[in-house]
Design a protein around this motif. Structure first.
Motif, PDB file in Angstrom:
ATOM      1  N   GLY A   1       0.721  -1.214   0.110  1.00  0.00           N
ATOM      2  CA  GLY A   1       0.151   0.252   0.101  1.00  0.00           C
ATOM      3  C   GLY A   1       0.860   1.213   0.163  1.00  0.00           C
ATOM      4  N   LEU A   2       1.581   1.426  -0.796  1.00  0.00           N
ATOM      5  CA  LEU A   2       2.734   2.373  -1.013  1.00  0.00           C
ATOM      6  C   LEU A   2       1.881   3.808  -1.483  1.00  0.00           C
ATOM      7  N   GLU A   3       2.335   4.970  -1.106  1.00  0.00           N
ATOM      8  CA  GLU A   3       1.863   6.131  -1.456  1.00  0.00           C
ATOM      9  C   GLU A   3       2.854   6.549  -2.740  1.00  0.00           C
ATOM     10  N   ALA A   4       2.127   7.524  -3.763  1.00  0.00           N
ATOM     11  CA  ALA A   4       2.951   7.858  -4.849  1.00  0.00           C
ATOM     12  C   ALA A   4       4.606   8.324  -4.465  1.00  0.00           C
ATOM     13  N   SER A   5       4.533   9.355  -3.627  1.00  0.00           N
ATOM     14  CA  SER A   5       5.803   9.858  -3.210  1.00  0.00           C
ATOM     15  C   SER A   5       6.756   8.834  -2.811  1.00  0.00           C
ATOM     16  N   GLU A   6       6.395   7.953  -1.794  1.00  0.00           N
ATOM     17  CA  GLU A   6       7.172   6.658  -1.574  1.00  0.00           C
ATOM     18  C   GLU A   6       7.638   5.795  -2.545  1.00  0.00           C
ATOM     19  N   ALA A   7       6.671   5.600  -3.554  1.00  0.00           N
ATOM     20  CA  ALA A   7       7.219   4.740  -4.755  1.00  0.00           C
ATOM     21  C   ALA A   7       8.206   5.530  -5.534  1.00  0.00           C
ATOM     22  N   ARG A   8       8.029   6.843  -5.915  1.00  0.00           N
ATOM     23  CA  ARG A   8       8.726   7.339  -6.592  1.00  0.00           C
ATOM     24  C   ARG A   8      10.226   7.573  -6.164  1.00  0.00           C
ATOM     25  N   GLU A   9      10.411   7.630  -4.745  1.00  0.00           N
ATOM     26  CA  GLU A   9      11.727   7.726  -4.295  1.00  0.00           C
ATOM     27  C   GLU A   9      12.239   6.091  -4.280  1.00  0.00           C
ATOM     28  N   MET A  10      11.648   5.183  -4.297  1.00  0.00           N
ATOM     29  CA  MET A  10      12.146   3.694  -4.303  1.00  0.00           C
ATOM     30  C   MET A  10      12.570   3.679  -5.764  1.00  0.00           C
ATOM     31  N   ILE A  11      11.804   3.957  -6.810  1.00  0.00           N
ATOM     32  CA  ILE A  11      12.137   3.829  -8.245  1.00  0.00           C
ATOM     33  C   ILE A  11      13.505   4.396  -8.629  1.00  0.00           C
ATOM     34  N   ILE A  12      13.473   5.896  -8.025  1.00  0.00           N
ATOM     35  CA  ILE A  12      14.710   6.483  -8.350  1.00  0.00           C
ATOM     36  C   ILE A  12      15.992   6.006  -7.646  1.00  0.00           C
ATOM     37  N   MET A  13      15.858   5.343  -6.316  1.00  0.00           N
ATOM     38  CA  MET A  13      16.951   4.698  -5.883  1.00  0.00           C
ATOM     39  C   MET A  13      17.222   3.226  -6.736  1.00  0.00           C
ATOM     40  N   ALA A  14      16.282   2.611  -7.370  1.00  0.00           N
ATOM     41  CA  ALA A  14      16.483   1.355  -8.187  1.00  0.00           C
ATOM     42  C   ALA A  14      17.226   1.703  -9.377  1.00  0.00           C
ATOM     43  N   SER A  15      17.092   3.136  -9.901  1.00  0.00           N
ATOM     44  CA  SER A  15      17.690   3.629 -11.106  1.00  0.00           C
ATOM     45  C   SER A  15      18.977   3.930 -10.631  1.00  0.00           C
ATOM     46  N   HIS A  16      19.406   4.497  -9.831  1.00  0.00           N
ATOM     47  CA  HIS A  16      20.837   4.523  -9.341  1.00  0.00           C
ATOM     48  C   HIS A  16      21.352   3.753  -9.119  1.00  0.00           C
ATOM     49  N   LEU A  17      20.968   2.527  -8.498  1.00  0.00           N
ATOM     50  CA  LEU A  17      21.468   1.406  -8.437  1.00  0.00           C
ATOM     51  C   LEU A  17      21.948   0.554  -9.657  1.00  0.00           C
ATOM     52  N   LEU A  18      20.939   0.686 -10.568  1.00  0.00           N
ATOM     53  CA  LEU A  18      21.180   0.159 -11.808  1.00  0.00           C
ATOM     54  C   LEU A  18      22.280   0.658 -12.495  1.00  0.00           C
ATOM     55  N   GLY A  19      22.440   1.814 -12.512  1.00  0.00           N
ATOM     56  CA  GLY A  19      23.751   2.520 -12.992  1.00  0.00           C
ATOM     57  C   GLY A  19      24.805   2.091 -12.476  1.00  0.00           C
ATOM     58  N   ILE A  20      24.998   1.883 -11.120  1.00  0.00           N
ATOM     59  CA  ILE A  20      26.174   1.271 -10.483  1.00  0.00           C
ATOM     60  C   ILE A  20      26.599  -0.101 -11.374  1.00  0.00           C
ATOM     61  N   VAL A  21      25.411  -0.833 -11.427  1.00  0.00           N
ATOM     62  CA  VAL A  21      25.661  -2.282 -12.009  1.00  0.00           C
ATOM     63  C   VAL A  21      26.027  -2.204 -13.597  1.00  0.00           C
ATOM     64  N   ASP A  22      25.587  -1.156 -14.043  1.00  0.00           N
ATOM     65  CA  ASP A  22      26.214  -1.036 -15.444  1.00  0.00           C
ATOM     66  C   ASP A  22      27.631  -0.677 -15.463  1.00  0.00           C
ATOM     67  N   SER A  23      28.137   0.424 -14.399  1.00  0.00           N
ATOM     68  CA  SER A  23      29.258   0.707 -14.402  1.00  0.00           C
ATOM     69  C   SER A  23      30.440  -0.371 -14.256  1.00  0.00           C
ATOM     70  N   ARG A  24      29.857  -1.538 -13.377  1.00  0.00           N
ATOM     71  CA  ARG A  24      30.784  -2.718 -13.055  1.00  0.00           C
ATOM     72  C   ARG A  24      30.509  -3.708 -13.975  1.00  0.00           C
ATOM     73  N   ARG A  25      29.515  -3.754 -14.782  1.00  0.00           N
ATOM     74  CA  ARG A  25      29.480  -4.520 -16.185  1.00  0.00           C
ATOM     75  C   ARG A  25      30.315  -4.041 -17.172  1.00  0.00           C
ATOM     76  N   ALA A  26      30.545  -3.056 -17.218  1.00  0.00           N
ATOM     77  CA  ALA A  26      31.598  -2.263 -18.289  1.00  0.00           C
ATOM     78  C   ALA A  26      32.847  -2.383 -17.863  1.00  0.00           C
ATOM     79  N   SER A  27      33.105  -2.613 -16.603  1.00  0.00           N
ATOM     80  CA  SER A  27      34.699  -2.575 -15.921  1.00  0.00           C
ATOM     81  C   SER A  27      34.892  -4.088 -16.157  1.00  0.00           C
TER      82      SER A  27
END
Length: 237
Positions: free
Chosen positions: A211-237
Motif C-alpha cells: 500500500g505505497l503512496e506515490a511519493s514513497e514509490a517515486r523515491e524507491m524507483i529512483i533509488m533502483a535507477s541509481h543502483l542500476l547505473g552502478i551495476v552498469d558501470s561494474r559490467r562495463a569494467s
C-alpha cells in the motif's frame, strides 16, 4: 455557489495566480456548479462569465483558459458522456479531488517521475505502472529489474536471488561486481546497500500488498535507477 470573483476579487490577483492555484479554483467553481441541476459546462460559457466578472479582461480570460486546458489535459475534466461536444464535466479524478479538496499541487508533486531521471530499463514497465497508480507493482518491477541486472552482470545462474545474490555479487574483495580498487569499507557498504535495497523494497512487494503512496514509490524507483547505473558501470569494467 462560489465564484472565481470570491477567490480572486481583482483582475490583477487572478492574473498573478500560479497556474496550479488558479486551476484548483476553477475546479472548485466547476465542481460546485455541476453539483446542481446543471451537469455540464463548456469553455465558451465559462470564459464568458470570466469576461463579465473581470471587466472584459482578455488577460483574465486567457489565464482561466490555460487553467481549463490544464484540467482537461491532466484528466480532471472530460467530455460529458451524453452531451455533444464541447460540453464537459468533472471526470472521476476531478470529482475525487473536488470532494476531498485535495490540493492540485500535492497531486502533481506526488506523481512527478520524469522519464529522463530513470535508467532506460525502467522507462517501460515500472514507469507505466507508476502512471497507472499501481505503486506497489511499479516498485516490485523496478527492483526485480535490478535483481536480474545484477545476476546477468555477475554471470550467475537463476538460482541466485535476493540478498543471497547481492552479498555474493558485491562481496568485499572477491565479488564479481566488486570494485577491487575501492577501500574495503566502501566495498562492504555497497554490498549492504544493494542487499538492503533488494531486501527492503523488492521482497515485501512480492509477499504482500504494502500500500505505497506515490511519493514513497517515486523515491524507491529512483533509488533502483541509481543502483542500476552502478551495476552498469561494474559490467562495463
Amino acid at each position: 455557489m462560489p465564484r472565481l470573483k470570491d477567490i480572486y476579487p481583482t483582475t490583477i490577483q487572478l492574473c498573478d495566480a500560479p497556474l496550479l492555484d488558479l486551476s484548483e479554483a476553477v475546479l472548485q467553481v466547476l465542481g460546485s456548479q455541476l453539483q446542481g441541476s446543471q451537469k455540464a459546462e463548456c469553455a465558451h460559457n465559462f470564459l464568458s462569465n470570466v469576461l463579465t466578472d473581470y471587466d472584459r479582461s482578455e488577460l483574465a480570460a486567457l489565464a482561466c483558459s490555460e487553467s481549463w486546458s490544464w484540467l482537461y489535459s491532466n484528466g480532471f475534466i472530460c467530455q460529458h458522456p451524453i452531451s455533444d461536444s464541447p460540453w464537459m464535466t468533472l471526470s472521476r479524478l476531478g470529482c475525487k479531488h473536488y470532494e476531498q479538496s485535495t490540493p492540485l499541487k500535492s497531486w502533481v508533486e506526488d506523481r512527478q517521475l520524469p522519464e529522463e531521471l530513470l535508467h532506460p530499463s525502467l522507462r517501460s514497465a515500472a514507469l507505466n505502472l507508476f502512471k497507472q497508480e499501481m505503486f506497489d507493482t511499479a516498485v516490485f518491477e523496478a527492483f526485480k529489474t535490478l535483481e536480474v541486472s545484477i545476476r546477468k552482470a555477475a554471470l550467475l545462474s537463476d538460482e541466485w536471488i535476493g540478498t543471497k545474490l547481492t552479498t555474493h555479487a558485491f562481496a568485499p574483495k572477491i565479488g564479481p561486481l566488486t570494485d577491487k580498487k575501492a577501500e574495503s569499507g566502501e566495498q562492504q557498504a555497497l554490498m549492504q546497500l544493494m542487499s538492503g535495497a533488494i531486501g527492503s523494497y523488492k521482497n515485501p512487494q512480492s509477499h504482500r500488498h504494502v500500500g505505497l503512496e506515490a511519493s514513497e514509490a517515486r523515491e524507491m524507483i529512483i533509488m533502483a535507477s541509481h543502483l542500476l547505473g552502478i551495476v552498469d558501470s561494474r559490467r562495463a569494467s
